[in-house]
Design an enzyme around this catalytic site. Structure first.
Site, short mmCIF file in Angstrom:
data_model
loop_
_atom_site.label_atom_id
_atom_site.label_comp_id
_atom_site.label_asym_id
_atom_site.label_seq_id
_atom_site.Cartn_x
_atom_site.Cartn_y
_atom_site.Cartn_z
N LEU A 320 -2.46 4.80 -0.84
CA LEU A 320 -3.05 3.90 0.15
C LEU A 320 -3.00 4.49 1.54
O LEU A 320 -3.82 4.18 2.39
CB LEU A 320 -2.29 2.56 0.17
N GLY A 321 -2.02 5.34 1.78
CA GLY A 321 -1.91 5.90 3.12
C GLY A 321 -0.68 6.75 3.24
O GLY A 321 0.09 6.91 2.28
N GLU A 322 -0.52 7.34 4.40
CA GLU A 322 0.69 8.11 4.63
C GLU A 322 1.10 8.05 6.09
O GLU A 322 0.28 7.76 6.96
CB GLU A 322 0.52 9.56 4.17
N GLY A 323 2.37 8.29 6.30
CA GLY A 323 2.86 8.25 7.67
C GLY A 323 4.03 9.19 7.79
O GLY A 323 4.30 9.97 6.88
N GLY A 326 6.50 9.05 4.89
CA GLY A 326 6.15 9.41 3.53
C GLY A 326 4.84 8.75 3.12
O GLY A 326 4.02 8.40 3.98
N VAL A 328 2.37 5.93 0.84
CA VAL A 328 2.32 4.58 0.28
C VAL A 328 1.31 4.55 -0.86
O VAL A 328 0.20 5.09 -0.73
CB VAL A 328 1.88 3.54 1.33
N LYS A 342 6.33 2.33 -1.22
CA LYS A 342 6.52 3.25 -0.10
C LYS A 342 7.54 4.29 -0.51
O LYS A 342 8.71 3.99 -0.69
CB LYS A 342 6.99 2.46 1.12
N ASP A 438 7.88 0.07 16.10
CA ASP A 438 6.70 0.87 15.78
C ASP A 438 5.53 -0.04 15.44
O ASP A 438 4.89 0.10 14.41
CB ASP A 438 6.99 1.85 14.64
#
Ligand SMILES: *[C@@H]1O[C@H](CO)[C@@H](O)[C@H](O)[C@H]1NC(C)=O
Ligand SMILES: *[C@@H]1O[C@H](CO)[C@@H](O)[C@H](O)[C@H]1NC(C)=O
Ligand SMILES: *[C@@H]1O[C@H](CO)[C@@H](O)[C@H](O)[C@H]1NC(C)=O
Ligand SMILES: *[C@@H]1O[C@H](CO)[C@@H](O)[C@H](O)[C@H]1NC(C)=O
Ligand SMILES: *[C@@H]1O[C@H](CO)[C@@H](O)[C@H](O)[C@H]1NC(C)=O
Ligand SMILES: *[C@@H]1O[C@H](CO)[C@@H](O)[C@H](O)[C@H]1NC(C)=O
Ligand SMILES: *[C@@H]1O[C@H](CO)[C@@H](O)[C@H](O)[C@H]1NC(C)=O
Length: 611
Positions: A320-323, A326, A328, A342, A438
């Site tokens: 779904l995504g990353e940050g 790490g 998701v 996550k 954040d």
């Protein structure tokens, strides 16, 4: 568990071990010691017996708070002296109920007529006597009783190794009970538990427990325990075989060890020689219990294999995504429940302790505007958080995404209010004040009804209750949303979140990103100063996302812009609290302060296209 353990223990133990059932009237004692030499044979209706009844009732009640009580009742020659003790992990009403019936049973059944009796149960004990001197000496641990598990570690070498391990465990646990943290505590529990690793002949872990009556000093307690520990080699088997479990019970102190867990493990349970992997597992079991008992909602520890199955081995399709933390993934459990997984980056500096604290923190947060944590998964270096799945993605995708149809002002107003409510909750109403640190559009997720939910408390910190600002060694946060004081002095507070909230609101209203440069009368501004300038010049309509068309109330949107500008002021003191913000948003009549002009502290970002 306890019933089973009882059954495997020595044959000298009462056969009616099923009497452990708390609901049955009589719980069978492990041992009753009636002192026949103690004199008077008391008959029904005697003064001694009625004093004994009164003392039994009083001590049982007084033990409710700490699990220990001692005292005497009546006048000589019929004075009765007594003492009761509950095991450290078995206190409260269940123990005091047991104590009360123990007194009744001792007088009527086990030691009828005896002036002096000691009755040991699995999780508590009573002692009474007509001779006060017997209870006044803290060094007098008599009468002693010991029992042993019928299973054994055999062979001289193994038996010696086992005994050394068990003795070391008892020594260390005794140190903790006697001098443990906090040593100066005014009401020490004098109770400690520990675990050590053996891993031979089917015994992997040895579990130990020691306890003294809490009226002993640390020195007295340690010396009492040293006395019974020293008896272990003599009481438990011989050089060729040692029982895998045993206990020595005295009036002042007692010990027990077993190969199966028989007490409630806590975070203070000592771990000796335990392999790291196992340590982790044990910590997890304790963690789960602590979280489950603190939060009403169900929280689970997930098996790594289950997470792998749910996400097709963390497949690219499910990402779904990353940050910074790490990746998701979307996952589906075998129950068909959708989850967001996550998976924290393996290089993330977070150790188990930090992870545990964070989990405990988040698991207890429950609010309709916060993404709910369903559980976690820990396996060697893997740290995984499992959240409820949010079908409508993030605010980032919603307002900056490719979609043709953007949410209208009413939906966005609803989102702004929801975020404010969620933040107010973590700042003011959660069990500990939490600063998110954040806050940004990709951390605001939307459920199927477009309710916003704040996610990613990965870097949340508990504020110390007395200190609302705290220093942090590493600046965390996302460029564009970070408050000035956080950038320059590394100080964060709830007001830093208020700043980020203000930026979010400006983005939601304008459909423009905080990080960007916007031209006005030939000059470039970042969003915050651009918005202030337009507001100042009464040109708010130019800030509003053109996709709204005419479908909004001008006064309402101007109000929201003004609230946002108050939130993004340079000085943290000047910013409203989230409580103020929710009031300002809901009460259209309240007069608002004038927001100060933003300074130019901010990083000059320039035009992104030029970078
Ligand atoms: C039994 O009672 C007698 C007389 O009071 C006392 O001297 C003795 O120490 C008692 N024994 C125990 C084990 O308490
Ligand atoms: C008391 O015993 C009951 C029944 O065994 C149990 O459900 C309950 O959790 C116990 N309470 C405590 C505080 O241990
Ligand atoms: C006390 O007396 C009763 C009745 O005579 C007798 O059954 C009991 O065994 C006596 N108890 C002791 C401890 O001597
Ligand atoms: C336990 O402590 C006693 C006395 O403090 C000491 O003699 C003994 O060696 C210790 N045993 C182990 C295995 O630590
Ligand atoms: C996951 O990967 C393992 C090997 O790494 C493989 O055996 C298994 O079939 C895979 N499972 C799925 C659902 O792709
Ligand atoms: C939000 O989710 C619901 C249910 O999945 C869906 O019907 C709706 O179209 C979604 N809205 C947006 C704006 O994506
Ligand atoms: C933060 O740290 C700086 C430098 O170490 C110090 O001057 C300042 O007073 C600290 N602020 C707080 C709120 O502790």
């Amino acid at each position: 568990m306890l019933n089973l353990l009882l059954l495997v223990l020595t044959t000298s133990w009462p056969p009616a071990a099923s009497g452990q059932d708390a609901s049955s009237a009589t719980v069978s004692p492990l041992n009753t010691h009636c002192n026949a030499t103690a004199g008077t044979n008391h008959t029904a209706g005697s003064a001694y017996l009625s004093n004994l009844r009164a003392l039994g009732g009083a001590l049982s009640r007084r033990a409710l708070a700490t699990g220990f009580a001692s005292g005497s009742y009546g006048a000589a020659p019929d004075e009765v002296h007594g003492l009761v003790l509950c095991r450290g992990d078995f206190t409260g009403g269940n123990c005091t109920d047991g104590l009360a019936s123990a007194f009744r049973d001792a007088a009527a059944q086990f030691c009828p007529g005896a002036a002096d009796a000691t009755v040991y149960y699995d999780q508590y004990m009573i002692r009474y006597t007509n001779d006060g001197r017997l209870l006044s000496d803290p060094g007098d641990n008599e009468p002693l009783w010991s029992g042993k598990n019928m299973n054994e570690v055999t062979g001289a070498d193994a038996a010696a190794r086992f005994m050394a391990k068990a003795t070391e465990l008892m020594n260390r646990t005794a140190d903790l009970a006697a001098f443990g943290s906090p040593p100066s505590s005014s009401s020490p529990s004098r109770y400690a538990t520990g675990e050590t690793w053996f891993d031979e002949q089917g015994v992997s872990v040895v579990y130990g427990l020691v306890q003294c009556t809490p009226d002993l000093t640390g020195e007295q307690c340690r010396s009492c325990l040293a006395g019974i520990i020293a008896q272990m080699p003599k009481l438990f088997g011989d050089a060729s075989s040692r029982p895998v479990g045993g206990r020595i019970l005295g009036v002042r102190c007692n010990l027990r060890y077993e190969k199966d867990v028989f007490f409630k493990e806590t975070s203070t349970t000592i771990k000796l020689n335990m392999p790291k992997k196992l340590l982790l597992q044990r910590d997890l079991v304790i963690l789960e219990r602590e979280i489950v008992s603190e939060s009403d909602e169900r929280f689970s520890l997930f098996k790594f294999s289950k997470i792998k199955d749910a996400t097709d081995n963390f497949s690219r399709e499910n990402k779904l995504g990353e940050g910074g933390f790490g990746h998701v993934y979307k996952g589906r459990l075998t129950t068909n429940q959708d989850i967001a997984v996550k998976r924290l980056a393996p290089n993330s500096a977070q150790g188990f302790k930090e992870f545990k604290n964070e989990i405990k923190l988040i698991a207890c947060l429950q609010h309709r505007n916060l993404v709910r944590l369903l559980g976690c998964c820990i396996k060697s270096k893997e740290r995984i958080l499992v959240y409820e799945y949010m079908p409508n993605g993030s605010l980032d995708g919603l307002i900056f995404g490719e979609e043709e149809v953007k949410p209208n002002w009413h939906v966005r107003r609803h989102i702004i209010e929801g975020i404010a409510e969620g933040l107010l909750y973590i700042h003011d109403y959660a069990h500990a004040c939490i600063v998110h640190r954040d806050l940004k559009p990709s951390n605001i997720l939307l459920d199927h009804e477009m309710n916003p939910k704040i996610s990613d408390f990965g870097i949340a910190r508990i504020c110390l209750s007395s200190v609302t600002e705290s220093n942090t060694t590493t600046a965390i946060g996302t460029f564009g949303y970070i408050a000035p004081e956080y950038c320059s002095q590394n100080v964060y507070s709830t007001k830093s979140d208020v700043f980020s909230f203000g930026i979010l609101v400006l983005e939601i209203i304008s459909g423009k990103r905080a990080v960007g440069s916007y031209k006005l009368s030939g000059r470039s501004y970042e969003l915050r100063r651009y918005a202030w300038q337009l507001w100042k010049e009464e040109r708010c309509d130019e800030l509003v996302d053109p996709s709204f068309g005419e479908d909004y109330q001008e006064m309402d949107i101007i109000r929201c812009i003004q609230v946002a500008l108050l939130c993004v002021q340079d000085s943290a003191e000047d910013r409203p609290t989230m409580h103020d913000v929710t009031t300002m948003l809901s009460n259209g009549n309240r007069r608002l302060l004038m927001p100060a002009q933003p300074g130019s502290f901010n990083i000059d970002i320039g035009d992104p296209e030029e970078l």
